[in-house]
Design a protein around this motif. Structure first.
Motif, PDB file in Angstrom:
ATOM      1  N   THR A   6      84.516  -2.681 -18.645  1.00  0.00           N
ATOM      2  CA  THR A   6      84.512  -3.791 -20.238  1.00  0.00           C
ATOM      3  C   THR A   6      85.825  -3.939 -21.042  1.00  0.00           C
ATOM      4  O   THR A   6      86.809  -4.952 -20.668  1.00  0.00           O
ATOM      5  CB  THR A   6      82.795  -4.168 -20.551  1.00  0.00           C
ATOM      6  N   PHE A   7      85.953  -3.113 -21.470  1.00  0.00           N
ATOM      7  CA  PHE A   7      87.357  -2.786 -22.090  1.00  0.00           C
ATOM      8  C   PHE A   7      88.760  -2.511 -21.051  1.00  0.00           C
ATOM      9  O   PHE A   7      89.357  -3.700 -20.955  1.00  0.00           O
ATOM     10  CB  PHE A   7      87.290  -1.462 -22.009  1.00  0.00           C
ATOM     11  N   GLY A   8      88.356  -1.806 -19.947  1.00  0.00           N
ATOM     12  CA  GLY A   8      89.521  -1.912 -19.325  1.00  0.00           C
ATOM     13  C   GLY A   8      89.437  -3.864 -19.071  1.00  0.00           C
ATOM     14  O   GLY A   8      91.309  -4.001 -18.548  1.00  0.00           O
ATOM     15  N   LEU A   9      88.791  -4.428 -17.903  1.00  0.00           N
ATOM     16  CA  LEU A   9      88.791  -5.638 -17.198  1.00  0.00           C
ATOM     17  C   LEU A   9      89.020  -6.329 -18.770  1.00  0.00           C
ATOM     18  O   LEU A   9      90.138  -7.612 -18.784  1.00  0.00           O
ATOM     19  CB  LEU A   9      87.632  -6.223 -16.730  1.00  0.00           C
ATOM     20  N   ALA A  10      88.905  -6.208 -19.609  1.00  0.00           N
ATOM     21  CA  ALA A  10      89.175  -6.700 -20.753  1.00  0.00           C
ATOM     22  C   ALA A  10      90.257  -7.168 -21.071  1.00  0.00           C
ATOM     23  O   ALA A  10      91.299  -8.479 -21.078  1.00  0.00           O
ATOM     24  CB  ALA A  10      88.349  -7.269 -22.078  1.00  0.00           C
TER      25      ALA A  10
ATOM     26  N   ALA B 111      88.330 -12.507 -21.182  1.00  0.00           N
ATOM     27  CA  ALA B 111      89.145 -11.299 -22.457  1.00  0.00           C
ATOM     28  C   ALA B 111      88.297 -11.370 -23.630  1.00  0.00           C
ATOM     29  O   ALA B 111      87.383 -10.480 -23.702  1.00  0.00           O
ATOM     30  CB  ALA B 111      89.965 -11.668 -22.765  1.00  0.00           C
ATOM     31  N   VAL B 112      87.604 -12.893 -24.276  1.00  0.00           N
ATOM     32  CA  VAL B 112      86.923 -12.705 -25.305  1.00  0.00           C
ATOM     33  C   VAL B 112      85.525 -12.109 -24.911  1.00  0.00           C
ATOM     34  O   VAL B 112      85.107 -11.583 -25.432  1.00  0.00           O
ATOM     35  CB  VAL B 112      86.866 -14.184 -25.725  1.00  0.00           C
ATOM     36  N   VAL B 113      84.760 -12.772 -23.812  1.00  0.00           N
ATOM     37  CA  VAL B 113      83.597 -12.494 -23.410  1.00  0.00           C
ATOM     38  C   VAL B 113      83.341 -10.749 -22.848  1.00  0.00           C
ATOM     39  O   VAL B 113      83.089 -10.400 -23.669  1.00  0.00           O
ATOM     40  CB  VAL B 113      83.153 -13.288 -22.093  1.00  0.00           C
TER      41      VAL B 113
ATOM     42  N   VAL C 109      81.256  -8.407 -24.830  1.00  0.00           N
ATOM     43  CA  VAL C 109      80.169  -7.033 -24.146  1.00  0.00           C
ATOM     44  C   VAL C 109      81.086  -5.770 -24.654  1.00  0.00           C
ATOM     45  O   VAL C 109      79.884  -5.136 -24.817  1.00  0.00           O
ATOM     46  CB  VAL C 109      80.436  -7.028 -22.606  1.00  0.00           C
ATOM     47  N   PHE C 110      81.855  -5.742 -24.789  1.00  0.00           N
ATOM     48  CA  PHE C 110      82.689  -4.376 -25.133  1.00  0.00           C
ATOM     49  C   PHE C 110      82.032  -3.396 -26.153  1.00  0.00           C
ATOM     50  O   PHE C 110      81.717  -2.905 -26.666  1.00  0.00           O
ATOM     51  CB  PHE C 110      83.598  -3.809 -24.060  1.00  0.00           C
TER      52      PHE C 110
ATOM     53  N   VAL D 185      96.553  -9.463 -20.637  1.00  0.00           N
ATOM     54  CA  VAL D 185      97.473  -9.081 -19.587  1.00  0.00           C
ATOM     55  C   VAL D 185      98.515 -10.305 -18.741  1.00  0.00           C
ATOM     56  O   VAL D 185      99.233 -10.822 -19.753  1.00  0.00           O
ATOM     57  CB  VAL D 185      97.720  -7.490 -20.065  1.00  0.00           C
ATOM     58  N   ALA D 186      96.995 -10.555 -18.540  1.00  0.00           N
ATOM     59  CA  ALA D 186      97.249 -10.991 -17.384  1.00  0.00           C
ATOM     60  C   ALA D 186      97.754 -12.520 -17.672  1.00  0.00           C
ATOM     61  O   ALA D 186      98.062 -13.768 -17.154  1.00  0.00           O
ATOM     62  CB  ALA D 186      96.240 -11.339 -16.547  1.00  0.00           C
ATOM     63  N   ALA D 187      96.864 -13.357 -19.011  1.00  0.00           N
ATOM     64  CA  ALA D 187      96.998 -14.445 -19.199  1.00  0.00           C
ATOM     65  C   ALA D 187      98.440 -14.578 -20.396  1.00  0.00           C
ATOM     66  O   ALA D 187      98.928 -16.172 -20.094  1.00  0.00           O
ATOM     67  CB  ALA D 187      95.918 -14.945 -20.167  1.00  0.00           C
TER      68      ALA D 187
END
Length: 489
Positions: free
Chosen positions: A240-244, A271-273, A277-278, A249-251
């Motif tokens: 979850t942290f990596g995907l966030a 990223a916020v969601v 979750v993280f 960064v993509a945004a």
């Protein structure tokens, strides 16, 4: 409760104190709680060799990071990269760094710092070679992201290895000071190497070979250390942290083409969601990647804020300035590298000597002074790029270099002092995660300001300099005020 130097005695230092006061006793000591378990070492570490290898690997890592700074124009031409996509050529590595630094630090503490370090150096060599062979923008960007992931393993595990090799406060001060200086040294040497090579692909080949050599030396020299906590790895937290961070960064990178576009908004929302979750996962797991209670520690907050604003105000600006030097001042890549060396070389020298200040000047105050000097330096550069005179840049590069050196010296020391010694790699990973999140945002912001200004590149550069100075001054105030407010809480 004992202040944490905000830190308590744990790990190697705690073991020294226990031995001093109870070494003659034959009574069985109480079993430590998992989070207080002393670091495990398979063999006595070799301090000097550990410092030399971790510093060398760090320098190669930062050289790989900064190599495109002076070759961005040639790389973009070779890969047929559009102007809107050029941010990805720079932001690929910090994307991988930001996404995996905290994960790598946690894995290094639990499963072996030497193991993660060697995996990282070997992977950096291979992925850098792949970058040299890339023929499209997508291939090069993917290679840069993979380089960032490998770099995360190196940077996070390095400080963990140093804390184990230098368990005393004085030794740790020396080791983190040298390590921080080599961060600046790598930043200085990367553009020089890239500018000196006949082709940017050759530079990447040389850096890849250097990383493999460091990995080979490490297998013979480094000793393993870990702080096993028991329990299962925090896979869900890492995911979850990596995907966030990837979403964030993509945004930030895509936002330079329009912040109100639907895909940018969706990425920010994701990223916020995912961060929510993280946080929930970390509260519930027995072995979290990061103890969220650290967010109440003033040292940890100062370390994180310092890393974030270093990336946002300093790295973001200086990652794109060399491009402007070439376009606006007509400098060659090699001339640009030599001019850039004035800033980065001073940063290396100051960081190497700044450890002498640590006994008299707290790391937080060093951060504040470093940010203030950066702000003063970039303000003196206003109008210089548009004037066509590179000589007008010199005072700003000197002041900024001194400030950067203070930042690079104080941040690694603060990052390992603000967490228990057994979690040093995690503390380093957390600080550097914020640093490279800030870097991604800073690069995207700088490029967006410079290229979207209606008054031309020179006018846009002046606005970017003002924004960088304002962010640095905000950081200086925040680092000083943060401690007072946190202590009162």
């Amino acid at each position: 409760m004992t202040r944490f130097n905000d830190r308590t005695l744990t790990g190697a230092e705690g073991a020294e104190v226990q031995e001093a006061v109870g070494g003659a006793s034959h009574a069985k000591p109480p079993a430590p709680r998992p989070e207080q378990a002393a670091p495990h070492a398979e063999a006595p570490p070799h301090p000097r060799a550990t410092l030399a290898l971790t510093s060398a690997a760090t320098a190669v890592t930062l050289m790989t990071y900064t190599a495109p700074v002076v070759t961005l124009r040639d790389t973009a031409l070779a890969l047929h990269t559009s102007l809107s996509a050029q941010a990805w050529l720079i932001n690929g590595t910090p994307l991988g760094l930001a996404a995996l630094l905290l994960v790598a630090g946690s894995l290094a503490d639990d499963y072996g710092r030497r193991r993660i370090f060697l995996i990282g150096t070997l992977a950096l060599g291979l992925t850098t070679a792949l970058g040299a062979l890339a023929s499209t923008t997508l291939q090069f960007t993917l290679a840069r992201i993979a380089q960032g992931a490998a770099s995360a393993a190196i940077l996070a595990s390095s400080l963990g290895l140093l804390v184990q090799a230098f368990p005393t406060p004085r030794g740790r001060l020396h080791a983190t000071g040298v390590w921080g200086a080599f961060v600046s040294g790598g930043i200085a040497a990367g553009p020089l190497l890239a500018g000196a090579m006949p082709d940017w692909r050759v530079a990447y080949g040389v850096l890849g070979a250097a990383a493999v050599i460091v990995a080979a030396l490490g297998t013979r020299t480094l000793t393993e250390s870990r702080s096993p906590r028991g329990g299962r790895p925090d896979i869900l937290g890492a995911l979850t942290f990596g995907l966030a961070l990837v979403s964030l960064v993509a945004a930030l990178t895509l936002g330079r083409d329009g912040w109100l576009r639907a895909e940018v908004g969706l990425l920010f929302l994701a990223a916020v969601v995912l961060m929510a979750v993280f946080a929930l996962v970390e509260h519930r797991t027995a072995t979290p990647m990061i103890d969220l209670g650290l967010l109440r520690r003033p040292g940890f907050l100062a370390s994180s804020a310092g890393g974030l604003f270093t990336g946002l105000a300093v790295i973001g600006l200086f990652s794109f300035l060399p491009v402007l030097f070439q376009q606006m001042l007509g400098l060659s890549p090699m001339d640009t590298a030599w001019l850039f060396l004035l800033w980065s070389g001073l940063s290396f020298t100051v960081a190497l000597q700044a450890k002498r200040l640590a006994g008299r000047v707290p790391p937080r105050h060093q951060l504040a002074v470093g940010f203030a000097l950066h702000a003063a330096g970039v303000l003196t550069m206003l109008g210089a790029i548009d004037s066509g005179s590179w000589q007008r840049l010199l005072p700003g590069l000197i002041l900024g270099g001194i400030g950067s050196g203070l930042l690079n010296a104080a941040l690694p020391l603060l990052s390992v002092e603000s967490v228990p010694a057994a979690r040093a790699a995690m503390g380093s990973g957390a600080q550097q995660t914020f640093r490279y999140i800030g870097s991604c945002a800073g690069v995207a912001l700088t490029i967006a300001i410079v290229t979207s200004s209606g008054g031309g590149l020179g006018h846009g550069a002046n606005i970017a300099l003002l924004v960088s100075a304002g962010l640095a001054l905000l950081a200086a105030v925040a680092v000083l005020v943060l401690r007072e407010r946190t202590v009162r809480a």
